[in-house]
Design a protein around this motif. Sequence first.
Motif, short mmCIF file in Angstrom:
data_model
loop_
_atom_site.label_atom_id
_atom_site.label_comp_id
_atom_site.label_asym_id
_atom_site.label_seq_id
_atom_site.Cartn_x
_atom_site.Cartn_y
_atom_site.Cartn_z
N LYS A 84 0.85 -1.19 0.00
CA LYS A 84 0.00 0.00 0.00
C LYS A 84 0.88 1.24 0.00
O LYS A 84 1.85 1.33 0.75
CB LYS A 84 -0.91 0.03 1.23
CG LYS A 84 -1.77 -1.21 1.43
CD LYS A 84 -2.64 -1.48 0.26
CE LYS A 84 -4.04 -1.05 0.45
NZ LYS A 84 -4.88 -1.23 -0.72
N HIS A 85 0.52 2.20 -0.83
CA HIS A 85 1.27 3.45 -0.89
C HIS A 85 0.70 4.42 0.15
O HIS A 85 -0.51 4.44 0.38
CB HIS A 85 1.18 4.07 -2.30
CG HIS A 85 2.23 5.10 -2.52
ND1 HIS A 85 2.08 6.40 -2.11
CD2 HIS A 85 3.45 5.01 -3.09
CE1 HIS A 85 3.18 7.08 -2.43
NE2 HIS A 85 4.02 6.26 -3.03
N LYS A 86 1.56 5.20 0.74
CA LYS A 86 1.15 6.13 1.80
C LYS A 86 0.20 7.22 1.30
O LYS A 86 -0.41 7.90 2.12
CB LYS A 86 2.37 6.76 2.47
CG LYS A 86 3.09 5.80 3.36
CD LYS A 86 4.21 6.49 4.11
CE LYS A 86 4.84 5.54 5.10
NZ LYS A 86 5.93 6.19 5.85
N LYS A 87 0.08 7.39 -0.01
CA LYS A 87 -0.86 8.38 -0.53
C LYS A 87 -2.32 7.90 -0.40
O LYS A 87 -3.23 8.71 -0.47
CB LYS A 87 -0.56 8.68 -2.01
CG LYS A 87 0.70 9.47 -2.21
CD LYS A 87 0.92 9.77 -3.68
CE LYS A 87 2.20 10.55 -3.88
NZ LYS A 87 2.48 10.80 -5.30
N GLU A 88 -2.50 6.59 -0.20
CA GLU A 88 -3.86 6.06 -0.06
C GLU A 88 -4.45 6.51 1.27
O GLU A 88 -3.74 6.79 2.23
CB GLU A 88 -3.84 4.53 -0.10
CG GLU A 88 -3.48 3.96 -1.45
CD GLU A 88 -3.60 2.44 -1.48
OE1 GLU A 88 -4.50 1.89 -0.82
OE2 GLU A 88 -2.79 1.82 -2.17
N LYS A 89 -5.76 6.54 1.33
CA LYS A 89 -6.45 6.91 2.56
C LYS A 89 -6.25 5.82 3.61
O LYS A 89 -6.18 4.63 3.29
CB LYS A 89 -7.95 7.09 2.29
CG LYS A 89 -8.26 8.24 1.37
CD LYS A 89 -9.74 8.38 1.13
CE LYS A 89 -10.01 9.53 0.19
NZ LYS A 89 -11.43 9.69 -0.09
N LEU A 90 -6.20 6.23 4.86
CA LEU A 90 -6.02 5.27 5.95
C LEU A 90 -7.19 4.29 6.04
O LEU A 90 -7.03 3.17 6.50
CB LEU A 90 -5.81 5.99 7.27
CG LEU A 90 -4.44 6.66 7.43
CD1 LEU A 90 -4.36 7.43 8.73
CD2 LEU A 90 -3.32 5.64 7.35
N ALA A 91 -8.35 4.70 5.56
CA ALA A 91 -9.50 3.78 5.55
C ALA A 91 -9.20 2.57 4.67
O ALA A 91 -9.58 1.45 5.01
CB ALA A 91 -10.75 4.50 5.06
N HIS A 92 -8.49 2.78 3.57
CA HIS A 92 -8.11 1.67 2.68
C HIS A 92 -7.13 0.74 3.38
O HIS A 92 -7.20 -0.48 3.23
CB HIS A 92 -7.49 2.19 1.38
CG HIS A 92 -8.45 2.94 0.52
ND1 HIS A 92 -8.77 2.54 -0.75
CD2 HIS A 92 -9.18 4.05 0.75
CE1 HIS A 92 -9.63 3.40 -1.28
NE2 HIS A 92 -9.91 4.32 -0.37
N LEU A 93 -6.20 1.33 4.15
CA LEU A 93 -5.26 0.52 4.92
C LEU A 93 -6.02 -0.32 5.95
O LEU A 93 -5.76 -1.51 6.11
CB LEU A 93 -4.21 1.39 5.61
CG LEU A 93 -3.19 0.65 6.48
CD1 LEU A 93 -2.38 -0.36 5.67
CD2 LEU A 93 -2.28 1.64 7.19
#
Length: 188
Positions: A84-93
Amino acid sequence: MYFKNHPSVNIIANVSNFSMIPYLLTTTAIDVLILDLELEGLSSIFEIKTILKTHPTTKIIIFTGLSEQIYASLYIKVGVSAYKHKKEKLAHLGDSIVKIHSGVLIMNETLQKNLDLTTKQHRSNGLNRKLSNREVEVLRYLGVGKTRNEIVKISNKTIATFKARLLIKLHAKSTVDLLNKAKILKAI
């Protein structure tokens, strides 16, 4: 803080150096390990392979700012469950953590295509298919300005060999040219 009141995610520990992880894994049951490739003390993909081998019930999610196009397929191939790339939203994480805990491997469409191409042994100019895992690591270390003595767990002779291979494979004339090409390819 984002996961403090999450209904399905419980943060067990937070470390600032990779050297703390092996001890943590032997003393604490961790289902999903979130790992940044730029974590201090993490020097090799082989350290991640060792964790996966010695702690087979612990799943790993790579959560980093490094290019997915370059690094994701390398880490998925060694056994991590998601990149996962850090640009993604934390909800996706958070969604990924829950899915991985239940046994699902997370791959987006781009990553799946990269893995399919690699599996079929197609040759192309894609960096992740052109360079070995170790070559990509050495390139990344050179890109952040590490000297041969600062790159632990790899001998100076090995680093020199991989640097020479990188120069040839990327058609670079010097270290500066090599690093410029690596930046263009988003390897660093």
